[in-house]
Design an enzyme around this catalytic site. Structure first.
Site, PDB file in Angstrom:
ATOM      1  N   ASN A   8       0.878  -1.164   0.000  1.00  0.00           N
ATOM      2  CA  ASN A   8       0.000   0.000   0.000  1.00  0.00           C
ATOM      3  C   ASN A   8       0.918   1.217   0.000  1.00  0.00           C
ATOM      4  O   ASN A   8       1.563   1.503   1.008  1.00  0.00           O
ATOM      5  CB  ASN A   8      -0.903   0.009   1.230  1.00  0.00           C
ATOM      6  CG  ASN A   8      -1.798   1.229   1.287  1.00  0.00           C
ATOM      7  OD1 ASN A   8      -1.633   2.175   0.533  1.00  0.00           O
ATOM      8  ND2 ASN A   8      -2.747   1.209   2.204  1.00  0.00           N
ATOM      9  N   ARG A  10       0.492   4.212   0.355  1.00  0.00           N
ATOM     10  CA  ARG A  10       0.160   5.256   1.332  1.00  0.00           C
ATOM     11  C   ARG A  10       0.618   4.894   2.743  1.00  0.00           C
ATOM     12  O   ARG A  10       0.561   5.715   3.644  1.00  0.00           O
ATOM     13  CB  ARG A  10      -1.343   5.520   1.315  1.00  0.00           C
ATOM     14  CG  ARG A  10      -1.791   6.074  -0.043  1.00  0.00           C
ATOM     15  CD  ARG A  10      -3.213   6.529  -0.040  1.00  0.00           C
ATOM     16  NE  ARG A  10      -3.315   7.707   0.820  1.00  0.00           N
ATOM     17  CZ  ARG A  10      -4.430   8.132   1.365  1.00  0.00           C
ATOM     18  NH1 ARG A  10      -5.554   7.490   1.142  1.00  0.00           N
ATOM     19  NH2 ARG A  10      -4.454   9.198   2.122  1.00  0.00           N
ATOM     20  N   CYS A  11       1.068   3.671   2.935  1.00  0.00           N
ATOM     21  CA  CYS A  11       1.485   3.179   4.256  1.00  0.00           C
ATOM     22  C   CYS A  11       2.996   3.352   4.417  1.00  0.00           C
ATOM     23  O   CYS A  11       3.774   2.850   3.607  1.00  0.00           O
ATOM     24  CB  CYS A  11       1.097   1.709   4.392  1.00  0.00           C
ATOM     25  SG  CYS A  11       1.782   0.898   5.850  1.00  0.00           S
ATOM     26  N   SER A  12       3.401   4.029   5.476  1.00  0.00           N
ATOM     27  CA  SER A  12       4.832   4.271   5.680  1.00  0.00           C
ATOM     28  C   SER A  12       5.616   2.976   5.876  1.00  0.00           C
ATOM     29  O   SER A  12       6.727   2.827   5.352  1.00  0.00           O
ATOM     30  CB  SER A  12       5.059   5.217   6.858  1.00  0.00           C
ATOM     31  OG  SER A  12       4.614   4.628   8.062  1.00  0.00           O
TER      32      SER A  12
END
Length: 114
Positions: A8, A10-12
């Site tokens: 993902n 958007r996931c750090s």
């Protein structure tokens, strides 16, 4: 053998895991699972490789988890189906290397399966 990451962007943690793989010379097959959700069969395979039960692979703090009443459901098939229909429920990132898999939490954990 191809390394695959269920990612993902958007996931750090997912971004950190992908960067770590690349730092170690691995260019993985990237599956953006929110755009291309895994099938129930794929999730079953991931659960087997990870040695987890469905609920252990779920993000229980997500709103969908509460909205769907998943805390009250014990049926394995229904939990897996919920992840196929709502892939945001899946913990991430998941890295698969052949017959080995791990969650990238922390990201360095993926080095164990390379």
């Amino acid at each position: 053998m191809t390394v695959r990451i269920y990612h993902n962007p958007r996931c750090s943690k997912s971004r950190q895991t992908l960067a770590l793989l690349r730092e170690h010379g691995v260019e993985p097959d990237i599956v953006e699972y929110l755009k291309t959700p895994p099938s129930a069969t794929e999730i079953e395979r991931l659960l087997t490789l990870l040695e987890l039960e469905p609920r252990e692979l779920m993000r229980r703090k997500e709103q969908e988890y509460r909205d769907l009443g998943l805390a009250e459901i014990s049926d394995r098939g229904r939990l897996i189906q919920a992840m196929t229909e709502h892939p945001r429920l899946m913990e991430r990132p998941i890295v698969v290397n052949g017959e080995r898999a791990t969650l990238g939490r922390p990201p360095e954990q993926v080095l164990e399966i390379l």
